[in-house]
Structure formats: C-alpha cells, structure tokens
Write a protein that holds these residues in place. Structure first.
Motif, PDB file in Angstrom:
ATOM      1  N   ALA A 174       0.834  -1.196   0.000  1.00  0.00           N
ATOM      2  CA  ALA A 174       0.000   0.000   0.000  1.00  0.00           C
ATOM      3  C   ALA A 174       0.868   1.245   0.000  1.00  0.00           C
ATOM      4  N   LEU A 175       0.323   2.298  -0.583  1.00  0.00           N
ATOM      5  CA  LEU A 175       0.912   3.633  -0.525  1.00  0.00           C
ATOM      6  C   LEU A 175      -0.041   4.552   0.225  1.00  0.00           C
ATOM      7  N   PRO A 176       0.487   5.471   1.032  1.00  0.00           N
ATOM      8  CA  PRO A 176      -0.389   6.492   1.602  1.00  0.00           C
ATOM      9  C   PRO A 176      -1.076   7.276   0.483  1.00  0.00           C
ATOM     10  N   LEU A 177      -2.286   7.715   0.736  1.00  0.00           N
ATOM     11  CA  LEU A 177      -3.056   8.392  -0.306  1.00  0.00           C
ATOM     12  C   LEU A 177      -2.315   9.592  -0.877  1.00  0.00           C
ATOM     13  N   ASP A 178      -1.617  10.352  -0.012  1.00  0.00           N
ATOM     14  CA  ASP A 178      -0.939  11.541  -0.520  1.00  0.00           C
ATOM     15  C   ASP A 178       0.206  11.181  -1.462  1.00  0.00           C
ATOM     16  N   VAL A 179       0.838  10.015  -1.271  1.00  0.00           N
ATOM     17  CA  VAL A 179       1.880   9.569  -2.199  1.00  0.00           C
ATOM     18  C   VAL A 179       1.245   9.086  -3.498  1.00  0.00           C
ATOM     19  N   ALA A 180       0.180   8.297  -3.395  1.00  0.00           N
ATOM     20  CA  ALA A 180      -0.472   7.739  -4.575  1.00  0.00           C
ATOM     21  C   ALA A 180      -1.054   8.820  -5.480  1.00  0.00           C
ATOM     22  N   THR A 181      -1.470   9.943  -4.904  1.00  0.00           N
ATOM     23  CA  THR A 181      -2.079  11.019  -5.689  1.00  0.00           C
ATOM     24  C   THR A 181      -1.127  12.179  -5.939  1.00  0.00           C
ATOM     25  N   GLY A 182       0.108  12.056  -5.491  1.00  0.00           N
ATOM     26  CA  GLY A 182       1.054  13.159  -5.585  1.00  0.00           C
ATOM     27  C   GLY A 182       1.690  13.300  -6.959  1.00  0.00           C
ATOM     28  N   THR A 183       2.404  14.392  -7.108  1.00  0.00           N
ATOM     29  CA  THR A 183       3.127  14.656  -8.365  1.00  0.00           C
ATOM     30  C   THR A 183       4.637  14.666  -8.171  1.00  0.00           C
ATOM     31  N   GLU A 184       5.101  14.565  -6.945  1.00  0.00           N
ATOM     32  CA  GLU A 184       6.540  14.615  -6.667  1.00  0.00           C
ATOM     33  C   GLU A 184       6.870  13.648  -5.532  1.00  0.00           C
ATOM     34  N   PRO A 185       7.037  12.357  -5.856  1.00  0.00           N
ATOM     35  CA  PRO A 185       7.083  11.797  -7.209  1.00  0.00           C
ATOM     36  C   PRO A 185       5.692  11.503  -7.759  1.00  0.00           C
ATOM     37  N   GLU A 186       5.623  11.307  -9.050  1.00  0.00           N
ATOM     38  CA  GLU A 186       4.387  10.902  -9.704  1.00  0.00           C
ATOM     39  C   GLU A 186       4.439   9.398  -9.929  1.00  0.00           C
ATOM     40  N   VAL A 187       3.542   8.695  -9.236  1.00  0.00           N
ATOM     41  CA  VAL A 187       3.500   7.234  -9.317  1.00  0.00           C
ATOM     42  C   VAL A 187       2.859   6.828 -10.641  1.00  0.00           C
ATOM     43  N   LEU A 188       3.443   5.813 -11.297  1.00  0.00           N
ATOM     44  CA  LEU A 188       2.945   5.360 -12.595  1.00  0.00           C
ATOM     45  C   LEU A 188       2.374   3.957 -12.520  1.00  0.00           C
TER      46      LEU A 188
END
Length: 379
Positions: free
Chosen positions: A168-182
C-alpha cells in the motif's frame, strides 16, 4: 499426520556464526539476479541486465490475454480498465533507478537469511505509463480514504501466510506529483518483459523496489491503514523480532564504482596496470538529489572529490560520476560515497537490522596494481 502451510514455510532467522550461504539462499540467488556492475556504463539498463527480485512465481501471461485492472474500494465510480483503455489516457515516461530494499544484506553480520544480495540489486530504466493519480481521480476517491492498496498476480506463502503480493501507498503519495507514481506498461520503450511485471506494474520513483508492485491487477482505496504481510510484517526496520519497527520507504543515498581493470574469475578481485586509470560509476538517492560523490583509494581513510555529470533533469535516476586515479604498484581498496542535498551520506559501518533492509554501506573494491615488470599483458 496433517499437512499445513506452516510446515512448508520457515520463519525469519539470522544465520549462525560462520554459517555459509545455504541451499535455500542459493536457490533464491539462482532465481533472482543483480546488475553486473560494469553495466552501469549504460545510462539505461538493458532489461536483461536490470536487477530482478521475484517473491513467488512469474505469472504466465500469453500475448493478447485480456488483463483487466480493477480500481475500487472507497471510490465513487469503480473502474475496470483494459490495457487499451490505459494506453488511451495521457502517457508519462520517467527515468527511475530501482534498488531492492535488501541490497547489501549478505554483507551484514549476523546475516539475515534471505535473498543474499551483495551490492548489485539495482538498475535504471525509462518507464512509460499512466499516472496513478489520474486513475484515482477518475474513480473519485471518497472522503476519509487513507491508503491505496496495490495487488499483484503473483501468489505464494511466506512465513506460513498464504498471500497475493500486496503493498500500500499512503493516499498523498499515490495522488502526488513529486514523485508521480505510474501504472507502467513499457520499459525502455518496449512492452514490459515477463520478469518486470508484464503487462502492468507500479513504479514509485524514489522508493525501494518492494513498493513497485508487478503484474498489477487491482488497486483498492481503503479508509484504514493496510495491515497486509508485506506492509507490517516484512519490510520493517527492526532490531528484535517483537519490535513494531519502522517502515522501509525511500532509497538511502548510494554510489557504486564500475570495477576498473579486469577481474579474477572466482574472487572478482580487480587487476590494473600502473598509470592513469579512469574511475567511474553512478550515484543516486530517493530522499533528495545527489550533490556530491567522493572517492577513496585507501579503504576510506582519505576522500577526494569526483566530478558529477551535469543535472539532466532526471530527478529519480542515477547520475554518473568520474575521476582519474594514478595507479602505482601495490594493493588498494577503492570506495565511493554519495551525499544528497539533505546531507544524507553513506556510512563506513552499516547500522544493522533483522531484515537486512535499507543498507547503503560504502562499497569496497579490492584492486591489485601490477609491478612494472609484470605489467605487460600475459606476464
């Protein structure tokens, strides 16, 4: 007598003093492979040379097999997307250095018994796919969401627990742009190879490899922290078995040296001839951009600044460094260490943890410089 999963799956353990690599570890090492360090000369690692760590089996996915990706959980509009649907969405290509969280584990004492990595569990590729944040936006994440759980198609048993591989990723990481998850479907401009997650995988720039779920088939938004095995049992920094531990997340700074000269077949000890020797390698960090690389030729007693290649805008990829060394006859231990913009650097003595995770001990490369009278080839 009954047969239980626990009977086929051993608990985590540390190697006994002087215990060598066992048959189980040898089997893991045969399935998984590291980067030949001379291949760091490639800016982009060819897929067959990129490190591989597979927890269970590589799923068999014949060409043209439908591969639905489900996006669900705490969302307003659950989605089922095929590869063609993903390819129709905005495409992003990001150059990313991946490193296994257990890289360097075999160098620890006592040694955690698992995949026995030295320092070669790394590689850099350009990954093409759809930003995860766009899929989550299309699904409409509900208020109160906490984690985004990603499930792969690889299935097995670990320490008695039968499971699909999930992280799992925290929501802020999963929806972030820095980094941008692909959600990636290409590696270096071609469809993902089977061992790298064909047809879909997650790519989380700056994070250790356990976060980059391969053979991705399901994305689930949850309103409570994920407590799956790979999240709260494995991939934690612990001193004792009962510790809750700290989660393994971003990659610690590391630099590696392309071994100079030529090797002995068995020991991999390096041989050079007297004179100017070009030393080069790569440096990276998932915490902040690398700002410095230093080289030692005396086992870490003294350090000399190396030249870093200019910043090419690939924030999440390694940077080349180089320096010239005038080699004279004798025995040497070459090392290199990286420092990032937040001041993180590599230790000369590795802090220990039970899983053997997040190691970034300074590399040591033994080198013999031949005497002048033996410096001619074949002598």
């Amino acid at each position: 007598m009954g047969h239980r999963l626990a009977d086929t799956s051993t608990p985590a353990r540390l190697a006994a003093p002087e215990e060598g690599i066992g048959r189980d570890e040898l089997g893991l090492a045969a399935r998984n492979h590291g980067l030949p360090l001379e291949a760091m000369r490639h800016d982009l690692t060819p897929p067959g040379l990129h490190y591989v760590l597979t927890h269970y089996d590589i799923p068999y996915v014949p060409e043209d097999t439908p591969w639905p990706l489900a996006v669900g959980g705490r969302v307003r509009r659950p989605l089922t997307l095929l590869l063609a649907d993903l390819r129709a969405l905005p495409q992003v290509t990001t150059r990313v250095t991946l490193e296994c969280a257990g890289n360097g584990r075999a160098l620890l004492r006592p040694r955690p018994v698992s995949q026995p990595w030295l320092v070669e569990a790394v590689g850099t590729a350009e990954w093409t796919g759809v930003p995860l944040r766009l899929l989550l936006a299309a699904a409409g994440v509900e208020t109160g969401a906490v984690d985004v759980v990603c499930t792969g198609a690889d299935h097995g048993v670990e320490r008695g627990v039968e499971q699909d591989y999930q992280r799992a990723l925290p929501l802020d990481v999963a929806t972030g742009t820095e980094p941008e998850v692909l959600v990636a479907y290409e590696m270096n401009g071609a469809p993902l190879p089977p061992q790298h997650g064909h047809p879909l995988r997650l790519v989380v720039p700056g994070w250790y490899g356990m976060a980059h779920v391969k053979w991705l088939r399901e994305i689930t938004v949850t309103d409570r922290p994920f407590t799956g095995f790979q999240q709260v049992v494995a991939y934690r920094l612990r001193q004792d078995p009962g510790d809750e531990g700290e989660p393994v997340t971003r990659i610690a700074p590391r630099a590696l040296l392309v071994p100079p000269g030529f090797p002995d077949f068995m020991s991999r000890a390096r041989v050079v001839r007297p004179g100017m020797v070009a030393l080069e390698g790569r440096a990276w960090s998932g915490r902040a951009p690398v700002t410095r690389a230093e080289v030692s030729t005396d086992g870490g007693h003294s350090w000399h600044e190396a030249d870093l290649e200019p910043d090419t805008g690939h924030r999440w990829a390694w940077r080349r460094w180089h320096v010239n060394w005038r080699a004279e006859p004798g025995e040497f231990v070459l090392s290199v260490r990286a420092t990032d913009a937040e001041g993180h650097t590599q230790p000369l003595e590795q802090p220990w943890n039970r899983g053997g995770f997040a190691n970034n001990l300074v590399q040591r490369v033994d080198v013999v410089c031949l005497d002048e009278e033996f410096a001619e080839p074949g002598r």
